[in-house]
Design a protein around this motif. Structure first.
Motif, PDB file in Angstrom:
ATOM      1  N   TYR A   1       0.880  -1.197   0.004  1.00 12.00           N
ATOM      2  CA  TYR A   1       0.166   0.112  -0.069  1.00 12.00           C
ATOM      3  C   TYR A   1       0.802   1.134   0.057  1.00 12.00           C
ATOM      4  CZ  TYR A   1      -3.519   3.412   1.330  1.00 12.00           C
ATOM      5  OH  TYR A   1      -4.548   4.350   1.537  1.00 12.00           O
TER       6      TYR A   1
ATOM      7  N   GLY B   1      -9.414   5.083  10.463  1.00  8.62           N
ATOM      8  CA  GLY B   1      -9.115   4.516   9.191  1.00  8.62           C
ATOM      9  C   GLY B   1      -7.654   4.726   8.762  1.00  8.62           C
ATOM     10  N   CYS B   2      -6.861   4.643   9.736  1.00  7.55           N
ATOM     11  CA  CYS B   2      -5.365   4.949   9.546  1.00  7.55           C
ATOM     12  C   CYS B   2      -4.649   3.882   8.553  1.00  7.55           C
ATOM     13  CB  CYS B   2      -4.716   4.644  11.074  1.00  7.55           C
ATOM     14  SG  CYS B   2      -4.646   2.918  11.504  1.00  7.55           S
ATOM     15  N   GLY B   3      -5.334   2.818   8.230  1.00  4.78           N
ATOM     16  CA  GLY B   3      -4.517   1.981   7.168  1.00  4.78           C
ATOM     17  C   GLY B   3      -2.901   1.641   7.848  1.00  4.78           C
TER      18      GLY B   3
ATOM     19  N   ARG C   1       0.452   6.074   7.197  1.00  5.39           N
ATOM     20  CA  ARG C   1       1.200   7.129   6.840  1.00  5.39           C
ATOM     21  C   ARG C   1       1.079   8.427   7.467  1.00  5.39           C
ATOM     22  NH1 ARG C   1      -0.438   7.959   0.852  1.00  5.39           N
ATOM     23  NH2 ARG C   1      -2.995   7.313   1.259  1.00  5.39           N
TER      24      ARG C   1
ATOM     25  N   ASP D   1      -8.283   1.015  12.916  1.00  4.57           N
ATOM     26  CA  ASP D   1      -8.734   0.676  11.600  1.00  4.57           C
ATOM     27  C   ASP D   1      -9.212  -0.915  11.837  1.00  4.57           C
ATOM     28  OD1 ASP D   1      -7.595   1.398   8.577  1.00  4.57           O
ATOM     29  OD2 ASP D   1      -8.278  -0.633   8.573  1.00  4.57           O
ATOM     30  N   VAL D   2     -10.206  -1.130  10.961  1.00  3.41           N
ATOM     31  CA  VAL D   2     -10.655  -2.274  11.002  1.00  3.41           C
ATOM     32  C   VAL D   2      -9.761  -3.653  10.510  1.00  3.41           C
ATOM     33  CG1 VAL D   2     -13.278  -2.116  11.003  1.00  3.41           C
ATOM     34  CG2 VAL D   2     -12.010  -2.126   8.950  1.00  3.41           C
TER      35      VAL D   2
ATOM     36  N   ALA E   1     -14.894   2.483  12.481  1.00  7.78           N
ATOM     37  CA  ALA E   1     -15.058   3.846  12.804  1.00  7.78           C
ATOM     38  C   ALA E   1     -16.450   4.075  13.391  1.00  7.78           C
ATOM     39  CB  ALA E   1     -14.933   4.544  11.313  1.00  7.78           C
ATOM     40  N   GLU E   2     -17.198   3.347  13.195  1.00 14.87           N
ATOM     41  CA  GLU E   2     -18.608   3.339  13.578  1.00 14.87           C
ATOM     42  C   GLU E   2     -18.875   3.180  15.157  1.00 14.87           C
ATOM     43  OE1 GLU E   2     -17.821   1.410  11.141  1.00 14.87           O
ATOM     44  OE2 GLU E   2     -18.415   2.498   9.414  1.00 14.87           O
TER      45      GLU E   2
ATOM     46  N   PHE F   1      -8.372  10.296   6.971  1.00 14.61           N
ATOM     47  CA  PHE F   1      -7.791  10.566   5.885  1.00 14.61           C
ATOM     48  C   PHE F   1      -8.003   9.632   4.483  1.00 14.61           C
ATOM     49  CE2 PHE F   1      -4.858  12.652   8.876  1.00 14.61           C
ATOM     50  CZ  PHE F   1      -4.528  13.788   8.196  1.00 14.61           C
ATOM     51  N   ASN F   2      -8.557   9.908   3.561  1.00 17.00           N
ATOM     52  CA  ASN F   2      -8.993   8.942   2.589  1.00 17.00           C
ATOM     53  C   ASN F   2      -9.914   7.870   2.959  1.00 17.00           C
ATOM     54  OD1 ASN F   2      -7.019  10.575   0.745  1.00 17.00           O
ATOM     55  ND2 ASN F   2      -5.477   9.535   2.059  1.00 17.00           N
TER      56      ASN F   2
HETATM   57  C1  LIG Z   1      -7.944   4.080   1.693  1.00 21.02           C
HETATM   58  S1  LIG Z   1      -7.402   3.511   3.034  1.00 21.02           S
HETATM   59  C2  LIG Z   1      -6.755   5.107   3.731  1.00 21.02           C
HETATM   60  C3  LIG Z   1      -5.871   4.556   4.886  1.00 21.02           C
HETATM   61  C4  LIG Z   1      -5.074   5.829   5.517  1.00 21.02           C
HETATM   62  N1  LIG Z   1      -5.874   6.616   6.268  1.00 21.02           N
HETATM   63  C5  LIG Z   1      -4.286   6.647   4.415  1.00 21.02           C
HETATM   64  O1  LIG Z   1      -4.838   7.247   3.965  1.00 21.02           O
HETATM   65  O2  LIG Z   1      -3.208   5.911   4.027  1.00 21.02           O
HETATM   66  C6  LIG Z   1      -8.884   3.185   3.992  1.00 21.02           C
HETATM   67  C7  LIG Z   1      -8.712   2.621   5.344  1.00 21.02           C
HETATM   68  O3  LIG Z   1     -10.016   2.559   5.827  1.00 21.02           O
HETATM   69  C8  LIG Z   1     -10.452   1.364   6.603  1.00 21.02           C
HETATM   70  N2  LIG Z   1     -11.729   1.015   6.869  1.00 21.02           N
HETATM   71  C9  LIG Z   1     -12.428   0.680   5.961  1.00 21.02           C
HETATM   72  N3  LIG Z   1     -13.774   0.496   6.451  1.00 21.02           N
HETATM   73  C10 LIG Z   1     -13.565   0.900   8.013  1.00 21.02           C
HETATM   74  C11 LIG Z   1     -14.329   1.083   9.054  1.00 21.02           C
HETATM   75  N4  LIG Z   1     -15.655   0.758   9.016  1.00 21.02           N
HETATM   76  N5  LIG Z   1     -13.774   1.544  10.101  1.00 21.02           N
HETATM   77  C12 LIG Z   1     -12.613   1.553  10.008  1.00 21.02           C
HETATM   78  N6  LIG Z   1     -11.467   1.331   9.298  1.00 21.02           N
HETATM   79  C13 LIG Z   1     -12.197   1.128   7.844  1.00 21.02           C
HETATM   80  C14 LIG Z   1      -9.530   0.134   5.778  1.00 21.02           C
HETATM   81  O4  LIG Z   1      -9.068  -0.750   6.273  1.00 21.02           O
HETATM   82  C15 LIG Z   1      -8.525   0.951   5.004  1.00 21.02           C
HETATM   83  O5  LIG Z   1      -7.420   0.787   5.765  1.00 21.02           O
END
Ligand SMILES: C[S@@+](CC[C@H](N)C(=O)[O-])C[C@H]1O[C@@H](n2cnc3c(N)ncnc32)[C@H](O)[C@@H]1O
Length: 337
Positions: free
Chosen positions: A14, A43-45, A48, A67-68, A94-95, A110-111
């Motif tokens: 990623y 949703g930190c992934g 980064r 993050d999930v 996140a919810e 972010f994103n």
């Molecule tokens: C596009 S990535 C963005 C990650 C990071 N924020 C970045 O910009 O590099 C989206 C992230 O959201 C997480 N995600 C998706 N649905 C989620 C949820 N309901 N609760 C928490 N995280 C979630 C995914 O696992 C993923 O790591």
């Protein structure tokens, strides 16, 4: 492929496939007070943005990253080795944020907001932010997405990507959330340069989850068409992103987004050009204004996972309070217990 499957698959590559922008993190920093804060990057992934954010927070601040996806969080943990200050990883949706009510000064996303159930996410944020705390959502609108190099040249890109929220939808959702008010919006323009080879690697590696919405055969054919449509082997364009800032209302606080407020000002919505060759312009910077935002509180917060919280530095007595849930009464009185 589900979103969960997508991020499990791409976690290891990623960071190498995505482009990270420092400008929104610097802008967020300008909204924050010059004293320690406690925050959560939802949703930190792979973390980064969490790491960039943590680096600009004042000493003594605490930042958790949730993050999930276990795979994405594993990358975050691996990337933290030897780095200080660290962020505390937390596996949570996140919810349903497992944090005490009114315990955070800031929440960032972010994103990722297009992956969430927006109303439930905002309600969860409203619950965990302290009065005067701030939510920062950094995202692309459908219109901005359509103007990316992918939106312009990649077959079916905007048709497949139906999850993004418009600015109006985001602001409406915030206004409908009890305890949150819209404080500001800002559009970023990021000049980009890339090669056809790099763009091909990004699409093949599904650097946007949009590509996981394509059946595999369609994706292969679309990549070939995309490459044939590009104006040259080197291309430049301008990516746009939206930053939405929401504040957690103090008791009796009026809605701040009246006619003269930054939130009510129109966001520039022109279409930047895509050219062959390299981008020549430096990004235009429009720093956020601290005066428009209610100052943050600087109290201690509570949290859930003692082992994780110990990783983020500071005294254990302080950091162990980061993730205690509402049901969990308190952290150990002395270090090492
Ligand atoms: C596009 S990535 C963005 C990650 C990071 N924020 C970045 O910009 O590099 C989206 C992230 O959201 C997480 N995600 C998706 N649905 C989620 C949820 N309901 N609760 C928490 N995280 C979630 C995914 O696992 C993923 O790591």
């Amino acid at each position: 492929m589900t979103v969960g499957d997508h991020f499990e698959k791409v976690a290891a590559v990623y960071d190498s496939l995505r482009t990270t922008d420092e400008a929104p993190v610097r802008a967020i920093g300008q909204f924050l007070p010059d004293r320690p804060v406690t925050g959560l990057d939802v949703g930190c992934g792979t973390g980064r943005y969490s790491r960039l954010l943590r680096e600009l927070l004042p000493d003594g601040s605490l930042l958790a990253a949730s993050d999930v996806s276990a795979a994405m969080l594993a990358q975050l943990k691996a990337g933290q080795h030897g780095r200080a200050p660290g962020v505390a990883p937390l596996r949570a949706a996140a919810e349903q944020l497992p944090l005490r009510a009114a315990s955070l000064d800031l929440v960032t996303a972010f994103n990722c907001v297009h992956h969430f159930d927006l109303a439930r996410f905002l309600a969860a944020v409203a619950r965990v932010l302290r009065p005067g705390g701030q939510l920062f959502i950094y995202t692309r609108t459908p219109q901005q997405n359509a103007r990316t190099i992918w939106g312009r040249y990649f077959p079916g890109f905007t048709e497949h990507e139906q999850r993004l929220h418009s600015q109006a939808a985001l602001l409406d959702a915030i206004r409908r959330t009890g305890g949150l008010t819209v404080a500001a919006t800002h559009t970023f323009q990021h000049p980009r340069s890339s090669t056809a080879e790099r763009l091909r690697a990004q699409a093949e590696g599904r650097h946007y989850s949009t590509f996981s919405l394509y059946p595999p055969q369609e994706l292969g054919a679309s990549i070939a068409t995309f490459l044939a449509r590009l104006p040259g082997p080197e291309v430049s364009w301008v990516d746009e992103h939206l930053l939405v800032v929401a504040g957690a209302s103090r008791p009796g606080q009026a809605e701040p987004d009246g006619p003269a407020s930054p939130a009510s000002q129109p966001v520039k919505d022109h279409a930047p050009q895509i050219r062959a060759g390299r981008a020549s312009q430096a990004p235009k910077r429009h720093p956020g204004g601290r005066a428009q935002i209610t100052p943050l509180c600087a109290q201690g917060i509570a949290g859930q996972d003692r082992q994780q919280s110990a990783q983020i530095g500071g005294s254990r007595a302080r950091s162990c309070r980061l993730f205690v849930t509402e049901r969990e009464p308190s952290c150990p009185a002395s270090p090492g217990t």
